[in-house]
Structure formats: structure tokens, C-alpha cells
Design a protein around this motif. Structure first.
Motif, PDB file in Angstrom:
ATOM      1  N   SER A  17      -3.907  -3.805   4.970  1.00 23.75           N
ATOM      2  CA  SER A  17      -4.352  -3.756   3.578  1.00 23.75           C
ATOM      3  C   SER A  17      -5.689  -3.028   3.461  1.00 23.75           C
ATOM      4  O   SER A  17      -6.615  -3.266   4.233  1.00 23.75           O
ATOM      5  CB  SER A  17      -4.488  -5.174   3.024  1.00 23.75           C
ATOM      6  OG  SER A  17      -4.872  -5.152   1.673  1.00 23.75           O
ATOM      7  N   GLY A  18      -5.769  -2.148   2.505  1.00 23.79           N
ATOM      8  CA  GLY A  18      -6.986  -1.364   2.287  1.00 23.79           C
ATOM      9  C   GLY A  18      -6.886   0.039   2.842  1.00 23.79           C
ATOM     10  O   GLY A  18      -7.561   0.953   2.353  1.00 23.79           O
ATOM     11  N   LEU A  19      -6.044   0.242   3.853  1.00 19.28           N
ATOM     12  CA  LEU A  19      -5.909   1.591   4.420  1.00 19.28           C
ATOM     13  C   LEU A  19      -5.269   2.556   3.437  1.00 19.28           C
ATOM     14  O   LEU A  19      -5.435   3.771   3.557  1.00 19.28           O
ATOM     15  CB  LEU A  19      -5.099   1.546   5.719  1.00 19.28           C
ATOM     16  CG  LEU A  19      -5.801   0.904   6.921  1.00 19.28           C
ATOM     17  CD1 LEU A  19      -4.892   0.912   8.134  1.00 19.28           C
ATOM     18  CD2 LEU A  19      -7.109   1.628   7.231  1.00 19.28           C
ATOM     19  N   GLU A  20      -4.539   2.000   2.447  1.00 19.55           N
ATOM     20  CA  GLU A  20      -3.944   2.879   1.428  1.00 19.55           C
ATOM     21  C   GLU A  20      -4.996   3.534   0.537  1.00 19.55           C
ATOM     22  O   GLU A  20      -4.685   4.477  -0.191  1.00 19.55           O
ATOM     23  CB  GLU A  20      -2.934   2.097   0.585  1.00 19.55           C
ATOM     24  CG  GLU A  20      -3.546   1.118  -0.425  1.00 19.55           C
ATOM     25  CD  GLU A  20      -3.980  -0.207   0.186  1.00 19.55           C
ATOM     26  OE1 GLU A  20      -4.503  -1.062  -0.553  1.00 19.55           O
ATOM     27  OE2 GLU A  20      -3.771  -0.381   1.410  1.00 19.55           O
ATOM     28  N   THR A  21      -6.250   3.048   0.596  1.00 17.22           N
ATOM     29  CA  THR A  21      -7.322   3.707  -0.143  1.00 17.22           C
ATOM     30  C   THR A  21      -7.959   4.831   0.688  1.00 17.22           C
ATOM     31  O   THR A  21      -8.788   5.583   0.173  1.00 17.22           O
ATOM     32  CB  THR A  21      -8.428   2.708  -0.532  1.00 17.22           C
ATOM     33  OG1 THR A  21      -9.097   2.233   0.650  1.00 17.22           O
ATOM     34  CG2 THR A  21      -7.849   1.524  -1.290  1.00 17.22           C
ATOM     35  N   ILE A  22      -7.588   4.920   1.964  1.00  9.55           N
ATOM     36  CA  ILE A  22      -8.093   5.973   2.852  1.00  9.55           C
ATOM     37  C   ILE A  22      -7.063   7.091   2.994  1.00  9.55           C
ATOM     38  O   ILE A  22      -7.401   8.267   3.013  1.00  9.55           O
ATOM     39  CB  ILE A  22      -8.435   5.386   4.240  1.00  9.55           C
ATOM     40  CG1 ILE A  22      -9.450   4.234   4.105  1.00  9.55           C
ATOM     41  CG2 ILE A  22      -8.974   6.463   5.175  1.00  9.55           C
ATOM     42  CD1 ILE A  22     -10.784   4.639   3.494  1.00  9.55           C
ATOM     43  N   TRP A  23      -5.779   6.692   3.084  1.00  2.57           N
ATOM     44  CA  TRP A  23      -4.672   7.650   3.206  1.00  2.57           C
ATOM     45  C   TRP A  23      -3.671   7.272   2.127  1.00  2.57           C
ATOM     46  O   TRP A  23      -2.941   6.302   2.254  1.00  2.57           O
ATOM     47  CB  TRP A  23      -4.050   7.527   4.606  1.00  2.57           C
ATOM     48  CG  TRP A  23      -3.124   8.638   4.976  1.00  2.57           C
ATOM     49  CD1 TRP A  23      -1.763   8.628   4.904  1.00  2.57           C
ATOM     50  CD2 TRP A  23      -3.495   9.916   5.492  1.00  2.57           C
ATOM     51  NE1 TRP A  23      -1.253   9.814   5.347  1.00  2.57           N
ATOM     52  CE2 TRP A  23      -2.293  10.635   5.720  1.00  2.57           C
ATOM     53  CE3 TRP A  23      -4.703  10.541   5.778  1.00  2.57           C
ATOM     54  CZ2 TRP A  23      -2.286  11.947   6.216  1.00  2.57           C
ATOM     55  CZ3 TRP A  23      -4.687  11.829   6.283  1.00  2.57           C
ATOM     56  CH2 TRP A  23      -3.501  12.528   6.506  1.00  2.57           C
ATOM     57  N   CYS A  24      -3.661   8.011   1.013  1.00  2.00           N
ATOM     58  CA  CYS A  24      -3.020   7.495  -0.198  1.00  2.00           C
ATOM     59  C   CYS A  24      -2.111   8.502  -0.886  1.00  2.00           C
ATOM     60  O   CYS A  24      -2.055   9.673  -0.519  1.00  2.00           O
ATOM     61  CB  CYS A  24      -4.085   7.014  -1.171  1.00  2.00           C
ATOM     62  SG  CYS A  24      -5.241   8.293  -1.676  1.00  2.00           S
ATOM     63  N   ASP A  25      -1.415   8.005  -1.899  1.00  2.00           N
ATOM     64  CA  ASP A  25      -0.376   8.798  -2.549  1.00  2.00           C
ATOM     65  C   ASP A  25      -0.732   9.259  -3.957  1.00  2.00           C
ATOM     66  O   ASP A  25       0.099   9.854  -4.629  1.00  2.00           O
ATOM     67  CB  ASP A  25       0.931   7.999  -2.602  1.00  2.00           C
ATOM     68  CG  ASP A  25       0.785   6.685  -3.350  1.00  2.00           C
ATOM     69  OD1 ASP A  25      -0.304   6.429  -3.894  1.00  2.00           O
ATOM     70  OD2 ASP A  25       1.762   5.915  -3.382  1.00  2.00           O
ATOM     71  N   ASP A  26      -1.960   9.010  -4.420  1.00  2.00           N
ATOM     72  CA  ASP A  26      -2.295   9.354  -5.811  1.00  2.00           C
ATOM     73  C   ASP A  26      -3.300  10.495  -5.917  1.00  2.00           C
ATOM     74  O   ASP A  26      -3.842  10.755  -6.988  1.00  2.00           O
ATOM     75  CB  ASP A  26      -2.819   8.124  -6.544  1.00  2.00           C
ATOM     76  CG  ASP A  26      -4.114   7.593  -5.933  1.00  2.00           C
ATOM     77  OD1 ASP A  26      -4.575   8.161  -4.924  1.00  2.00           O
ATOM     78  OD2 ASP A  26      -4.644   6.589  -6.471  1.00  2.00           O
ATOM     79  N   GLY A  27      -3.571  11.156  -4.801  1.00  2.00           N
ATOM     80  CA  GLY A  27      -4.472  12.300  -4.848  1.00  2.00           C
ATOM     81  C   GLY A  27      -5.940  11.965  -4.894  1.00  2.00           C
ATOM     82  O   GLY A  27      -6.781  12.851  -5.064  1.00  2.00           O
ATOM     83  N   SER A  28      -6.286  10.699  -4.730  1.00  2.00           N
ATOM     84  CA  SER A  28      -7.700  10.317  -4.850  1.00  2.00           C
ATOM     85  C   SER A  28      -8.372  10.098  -3.504  1.00  2.00           C
ATOM     86  O   SER A  28      -9.543   9.722  -3.467  1.00  2.00           O
ATOM     87  CB  SER A  28      -7.822   9.033  -5.688  1.00  2.00           C
ATOM     88  OG  SER A  28      -7.182   7.951  -5.035  1.00  2.00           O
TER      89      SER A  28
END
Length: 781
Positions: free
Chosen positions: A182-193
Motif C-alpha cells: 500500500s502506498g507504492l501506487e503513489t510512486i508508480w501509478c496509472d493516472d499520470g501524476s
């Protein structure tokens, strides 16, 4: 303790001191992490001071065939540039789909043409640096940098040497839906941010994700280690292949309950040692826990800024604090500091604490029962428990405990005193990181100079890459300038260097690289702070002799120093005649076509940028060339400020340089870098807390003035200054009268103490020393 120094009646100076410190809630012990107000003011004041008396200075030229016209001077702080990849299109978050690198050889290596060149590795480092600088603050920056390290670690920590069918390891595959990630999706993500994903998709998708994540982590480690000391480039190898699937990979990651988790993952499955495990967990020094992700909230070190620095502070924190359990009886039980928190909570996991303490047999317990708060209460006693009588014992795991103490650099068996040597930690981390990131890959390749030819792979190195020497170590000795004319002898009638003697942008950038290399070559932080601070002092002593009221001999930044005057004592170790001064050597070898005055300002700008957090304060846009070195500067040293009182500051900075009190306060903030020496000025010590901090250009100087109980030192002598009543950390902490008078009325109430509310660990008042009892005399503002 009854004599607190009153505040100065100079409202402008006092306001600037408090503003630059970032004091919060009118509490002189709490500060924000924003260097912006200081950097903005310093940028304007530095430009004014270094250009005083020169009307026709020129901007840096792209090419010296054409000199750019000079616009009006800018007084704004150069903004932090955004990442070079901010305009990228959104990219899909990888799940279990195959890697973008689809053309693989039968051996499991990427085919020729998909290799990684040295230039690619270096470019990744630059992109990570830019993305880090673009983060809005240190909270976001620590999350970003720590997140990259966590991503690579969660990729390699699922390796199992005992599982021949599915060993996994660094294979670019993460189970994104498992709570452990949890939280790694903010480092490697799907929304271009997510900058890390954007950079990859735009530039590096020919690499496997696994190779890219290790390279990006190496960039974080180098860029955030002091002076870029820990450079893992020589140990990096490419050729990892991204897995299509990694079922149950997250189940192999370590939990946070006890050292059994550490042993199971790092020793049993990864095949490492306890020393390796302790070294790898030291990466906790960068990053933060979040209640939104892991459930553990806080940072492992003291401040949000420190949570962006890769050094040994993690180990020091384990030893120096009184750690007490938090969230007892829940799945999120961890540890927090009993002394209070500084913005973000400080915390440790059970898997951190068990490396040094036996936190099972004596639980609940406190790691240091000898520490008290300022109010005299024991730090082991909290609202939830009273643990001053239950000290956690040491672990019986001697290898882990020895590594913790060794990496911390504990001195004299005192868990509150540490050296400034990151070497043991960095050496162990380098070896452990290489082993962990290459586990399971037998045919990895070294970085190639060109992907036409891939270099053979030598045996893995377990040594820490040594700090490279300065690029100019083979230079011949150069003579120290006296009052002779500058090497730049061909001058135009206007006082500008003639065309062809101008300074190009590439030259300015090269100076910065040379200063960085010379700084990295210094043997330790004591020498480094002397070198860096000496460059700033050299430029300042050159421009501080300016007098706007003297039309005959205004002086200013003219490359002329009275080397024999005591006011300039010590500068001969920065600009010298025996060939041992890197600054002089670099100049004579490469830049003698410039005036010394221009070079000293450019070198100082390099120090300021390189030593400001994330290279935030870049003065390149304000630099102009064209100063002419003076043949003589009689009595120049007599115009420099003394150290007696704020009358000296007013006479030099306001009356003669034409600046404001805010400008003066900003320029004196440069004291944060450097040190005083009893061999030179007679004032011994540093203006900040540690020798390492004395190499960082930030607002710590202002914080120190406010947060400490300062008492007079050397009373009744010409060397009277101020020292901290709470003790010292290796090097004495000190302030000059010309520092203290910017905030306190240190004349009317002298002798006095700046904060009578602070006590030592033994309960005694910090204002009371062997020489005086000042707890009843607080210095007024």
C-alpha cells in the motif's frame, strides 16, 4: 537563569531573524521546513553585495562571440525548475502484464540493443534529481524519495534462494493490491501524476522496470548522501527481466512484528548476514510512514528535512532517544519518542528496535530511562504508561547490535555522542545492496560505454566506491596573489574585460562541477565545512570593503585581499601559495582568463547551490561577469565588520554597502556553512549543531539562535562570544555578538542568557555554567 537577554529594539532585524527561522506558534523550539523566505532575501542581498560598484556587468553568454545585454537586476529567488518530464502523457500502471521490454534473448538477458549505457544511467540520475527538486516541500520529497527505495526493495525482498521453481527477486513485478505494498501506487501509478512512471515511459521504457527501479534507487542514494558520497554506479548491472506474474510475492515480504521476520527474509531467503540486514534497514533514514498506507505514521529521524537525507542518522536515532511503545495491544504497535515530536511524529518499528534491544522479554519498556524533558519529567513516562523503571535490555543478537552501534558511530560508549563518519554504514550498505538487487541473476552486464559493445562482467565488488579526488589534483603549485594585477590584463576602457574574456554558461557550470569534486575530496566534514565556508568568506571579505560614500576608492568585489591583516586570517588556507588549496589550483589550471573577483563569486554561487537542500538556491540567473581585479586595496581590511556589536553591522552593511537590515540578516545566514577557528579568528566552533550541518546551506543558523540557551563565553576578553549552555556535540557551538544582537538586546542586560526555560538532562538550568549563574537574567529582545 534569572537573567534572560532582552530582545533588540531593532524590529526589522528581529523580524527577519524569526521569519527566516520559520518559527511556528510563537514557540522558539518549533520551526517549519521552508527555506524560501531566507533564500529569497539572500538571493537579493547577495546579488546587490557582489555587484556593488560595478555598473556595466554582463550576463553569462551562451557563446563569447556575443555577449548578452544585461537586463535589470532580478531580486527574486530563482524558482525550482519542474521535472524535465512534466508534459508526459499519462501511463498505465503495470499489473502482471509483460514488461515493455519484450525482445529477450534465450538466456534471460535483454538482447543487444536493449542494454544500458553509462550516459543513460547518468541521465536517470539527473531526471530523479529534477523530479525531487520539483516536490513542493520536504514532506512530499521524503515520500517520493523513500517511495523509490521502498519500490525497489519490495521488488527484491520476495527472492527465495530455496525456491528453484519461483525464486522471484528484482523482476519488476509487484502485487499492487496487497496491503503490504500500500502506498507504492503513489510512486508508480496509472493516472499520470507519478514522476517516476512518467520519466520511464517517456525516456527509458527500453529498459526493464526492474533495472530502472534499481537505477532510480541508486540515484536517490547518491543524490541524497552527503556530498554525493555513496555512488553505486560501479556496482550497477543491467539485464533483469520483468516477470509476467509474481503470485504471492507480497507474502514473502517481512512483517513488522519482530526480528524473526528480519531473519526469515534477509538471512534465510535472501542469503544475507545480520550486518547486511542492519545496513539495508538503514535506508529507513529516507522516507516516512503513513497512516493512510502502512498504518505507521511518522518519520524515522528528527525532521522532515532529515527524512530526505541518506546518512547514518537512523542508527543514531535508535540509540539517542527514549523510545516507548505506541498503539499497544493493536496490530499497529510500534515505538515513538517519549521526548515529544517535531511536526511529524518520530517512530520506529519493532523490526528496527529488535536489532539493538530485547523488546520482547521486557515489553513494555523504555530504551533510555536516563533522559528527561525540559520540565524535568522523565521521557519514559507518557499519558499511557509510566516506564521510567523498566529499561529495555540489549538484544542477545551480538552481530546485529554491534552493527547498529558501529554504523551510528557512537563515541566513548555514550549513546548521545556520535562521530560524523558515514563510512562504515556506506561500506556495508553498498555490499548488501549489490547482493540484494542482483540475487537470482547470474548473467547481468556492466554499464556499457556504447551499446554496440557490452563490457564483460567482473567479479562483484563488495567495496564502497571511494570518493574521487578533485579533477585538478595534478596541478602545479600556484602563487598566492598579493597586490599584483589580475591574470586578466587586457581590459577595456570601461573597466569590463575585453571581448573574448567573457564568461560563458558552460564555464560557470564547469566551475560548479569542480567545486563539487573538490568538496567531495575533503577527508571529513570538519575539513569540508572549512573549505566551503572559506570560499564564502573569501568572496564576502572581497565585497564587504565597498564604501558607496567614497568616490575615490570605493573598492568592493575586486579580487583584492589584504592577506596580512588579522581580519583575513585563515583565508590563506583557501587561496594559497603552496599548491595545497584546491580553489587556487582549479583557477590556475582552468579559469585564469577570468578575474579573481568573478571567479570567487562564481565559486561561492556553486557552494550555495550545491549545499542547499535539493540544490534549491541556484543563483546562476543573477550572476554577471566583468569585475576587474584591483592592483592594490590599501586599508581594505579596516572596512570589514568587527565582532563587537550591531553597530559594526550597521556601519558596513547599511551605511557603506547601502543594504537594509533584512539584507544584512540574510547575508549573515551564510554562517550556517563553515566554522570558526582558534587558529584564525580566535572564535572556535560552528554556528549549527553538527559538523555535517556546517556543510549545509539552509536556515538552520536562524533556528539555532532562537532554540538554544546562549550564554557569554570568554567574558572580559577581546574574544568574547556566546556558546550553548546545553553542551556541545564534538565541535563547540558558538555565536558572535554580531549574530546575537540581531535578535537580542545583549548590551543592556549583559551578561544574560537567551532562554532561561531550558534544562539539561540532569535537570540543571542551561543558563548556569561553571563561570556564571544566569538563570535569572534573560536577554531581552
Amino acid at each position: 537563569r534569572g537573567t534572560e537577554c532582552g530582545r533588540t529594539t531593532n524590529e526589522e532585524a528581529a523580524t527577519a531573524m524569526v521569519q527566516f527561522a520559520g518559527q511556528q506558534d510563537d514557540n522558539p523550539s518549533r520551526f517549519n521546513n521552508d527555506n524560501g523566505p531566507f533564500f529569497t532575501a539572500f538571493s537579493a542581498a547577495w546579488e546587490a553585495a557582489t555587484t556593488n560598484g560595478w555598473d556595466n556587468l554582463q550576463e553569462l553568454a551562451l557563446s563569447c562571440g556575443t555577449v548578452s545585454p544585461t537586463p535589470a537586476p532580478s531580486t527574486q529567488l530563482p524558482t525550482t525548475s519542474s521535472s524535465p518530464t512534466t508534459s508526459l502523457s499519462p501511463t498505465a500502471r503495470p499489473t502482471t502484464s509483460s514488461s515493455p521490454t519484450t525482445s529477450l534473448s534465450p538466456t534471460g538477458l535483454q538482447v543487444e540493443g536493449e542494454c544500458v549505457e553509462e550516459s543513460t544511467y547518468d541521465a536517470i540520475s539527473l531526471d530523479i534529481e529534477a523530479a525531487s527538486a520539483a516536490q513542493p516541500n520536504n514532506v512530499a520529497r521524503s515520500h517520493f524519495l523513500g517511495g523509490i527505495l521502498r519500490l525497489a526493495a519490495h521488488d527484491f525482498m520476495d527472492f527465495d534462494r530455496n525456491n528453484a521453481v519461483s525464486p522471484m527477486g528484482a523482476d519488476g513485478c509487484i502485487d499492487w493490491d496487497h496491503p503490504a505494498n500500500s502506498g507504492l501506487e503513489t510512486i508508480w501509478c496509472d493516472d499520470g501524476s507519478c514522476p517516476l512512471t512518467e520519466i520511464y515511459q517517456e525516456k527509458y521504457s527500453f529498459m526493464s522496470r526492474a533495472d530502472y527501479w534499481v537505477a532510480a534507487s541508486n540515484a536517490v542514494i547518491k543524490l541524497r548522501s552527503p556530498n554525493n558520497e555513496l555512488d553505486l554506479k560501479s556496482t550497477f548491472k543491467w539485464g533483469r527481466v520483468d516477470a509476467d506474474q509474481c503470485p504471492d510475492a507480497a507474502l514473502r515480504l517481512p512483517g513488522d512484528t519482530d526480528c524473526g521476520e528480519v531473519q526469515d527474509v534477509f538471512l534465510n531467503r535472501l542469503g544475507l548476514t545480520w550486518t547486511d540486514a542492519v545496513a539495508l534497514l538503514g535506508a529507513h533514514t529516507v522516507g516516512r510512514g503513513s497512516s493512510d498506507f502502512s498504518g505507521h505514521d511518522g518519520i524515522w529521524v528528527d525532521t522532515n528535512q532529515e527524512a530526505t537525507i541518506f546518512d547514518k542518522r537512523y542508527y543514531e536515532e535508535v540509540l539517542r532517544r527514549a523510545w516507548v511503545p505506541r498503539n499497544e495491544g493493536t496490530a499497529l504497535q510500534d515505538w515513538t519518542w517519549g521526548g515529544g515530536n517535531n511536526g511529524s511524529p518520530r517512530f520506529m518499528l519493532n523490526t528496527d528496535m529488535c536489532l539493538l534491544f530485547d523488546v520482547e522479554t521486557t515489553f513494555p519498556c523504555c530504551t533510555r530511562t536516563d533522559l528527561t524533558r525540559n520540565d524535568g519529567s522523565n521521557q519514559c513516562d507518557t499519558n499511557n504508561s509510566v516506564l521510567r523503571g523498566t529499561e529495555c535490555g540489549r538484544t542477545t543478537n551480538e552481530e546485529a547490535a554491534t552493527a547498529m552501534v558501529q554504523f551510528a558511530g557512537q563515541q566513548d560508549d555514550n549513546p548521545s555522542r556520535f562521530n560524523n563518519d558515514n563510512g562504515p554504514f556506506f561500506t556495508a550498505f553498498s555490499a548488501a545492496w549489490e547482493a540484494a538487487t542482483t540475487n537470482g541473476w547470474d548473467n547481468l552486464q556492466e554499464l556499457a560505454l556504447s551499446c554496440g559493445t557490452v563490457s564483460p562482467t567482473p567479479a562483484p565488488s563488495t567495496q564502497l566506491p571511494t570518493t574521487s579526488s578533485s579533477p585538478t589534483t595534478s596541478l602545479s603549485p600556484t602563487a598566492r596573489p598579493t597586490t599584483s594585477s589580475s591574470p586578466t590584463t587586457s581590459l577595456s576602457p570601461t573597466g569590463l574585460q575585453v571581448e573574448g574574456e567573457c564568461v560563458e554558461e558552460s564555464t560557470y557550470d564547469a566551475i560548479s562541477l569542480d567545486i563539487e569534486a573538490a568538496s567531495a575530496a575533503q577527508p571529513n566534514n570538519v575539513a569540508r565545512s572549512h573549505f566551503l565556508g572559506g570560499i564564502l568568506r573569501l568572496a564576502a571579505h572581497d565585497f564587504m570593503d565597498f564604501d558607496r560614500n567614497n568616490a575615490v576608492s570605493p573598492m568592493g568585489a575586486d579580487g583584492c585581499i589584504d592577506w596580512d591583516h588579522p581580519a583575513n586570517s585563515g583565508l590563506e588556507t583557501i587561496w594559497c601559495d603552496d599548491g595545497s588549496c584546491p580553489l587556487t589550483e582549479i583557477y590556475q589550471e582552468k579559469y585564469s582568463f577570468m578575474s579573481r573577483a568573478d571567479y570567487w563569486v562564481a565559486a561561492s554561487n556553486a557552494v550555495i547551490k550545491l549545499r542547499s537542500p535539493n540544490n534549491e538556491l541556484d543563483l546562476k540567473s543573477t550572476f554577471k561577469w566583468g569585475r576587474v581585479d584591483a592592483d592594490q586595496c590599501p586599508d581594505a581590511a579596516l572596512r570589514l565588520p568587527g565582532d563587537t556589536d550591531c553597530g559594526e553591522v550597521q556601519d558596513v552593511f547599511l551605511n557603506r554597502l547601502g543594504l537594509t537590515w533584512t539584507d544584512a540578516v540574510a547575508l549573515l545566514g551564510a554562517h550556517t556553512v563553515g566554522r570558526g577557528s582558534s587558529d584564525f579568528s580566535g572564535h572556535d566552533g560552528i554556528w549549527v549543531d553538527t559538523n555535517q550541518e556546517a556543510t549545509i546551506f539552509d536556515k538552520r543558523y536562524y533556528e539555532e539562535v532562537l532554540r538554544r540557551a546562549w550564554v557569554p563565553r570568554n567574558e572580559g576578553t577581546a574574544l568574547q562570544d556566546w556558546t550553548w549552555g546545553g553542551g556541545n556535540n564534538g565541535s563547540p557551538r558558538f555565536m558572535l555578538n554580531t549574530d546575537m544582537c540581531l535578535l537580542f538586546d545583549v548590551e543592556t542586560t549583559f551578561p544574560c542568557c537567551t532562554r532561561t526555560d531550558l534544562t539539561r538532562n540532569d535537570g540543571s538550568n542551561q543558563c548556569d555554567t561553571n563561570n556564571s549563574v544566569l538563570r535569572g537574567t534573560e536577554c531581552g529582545r
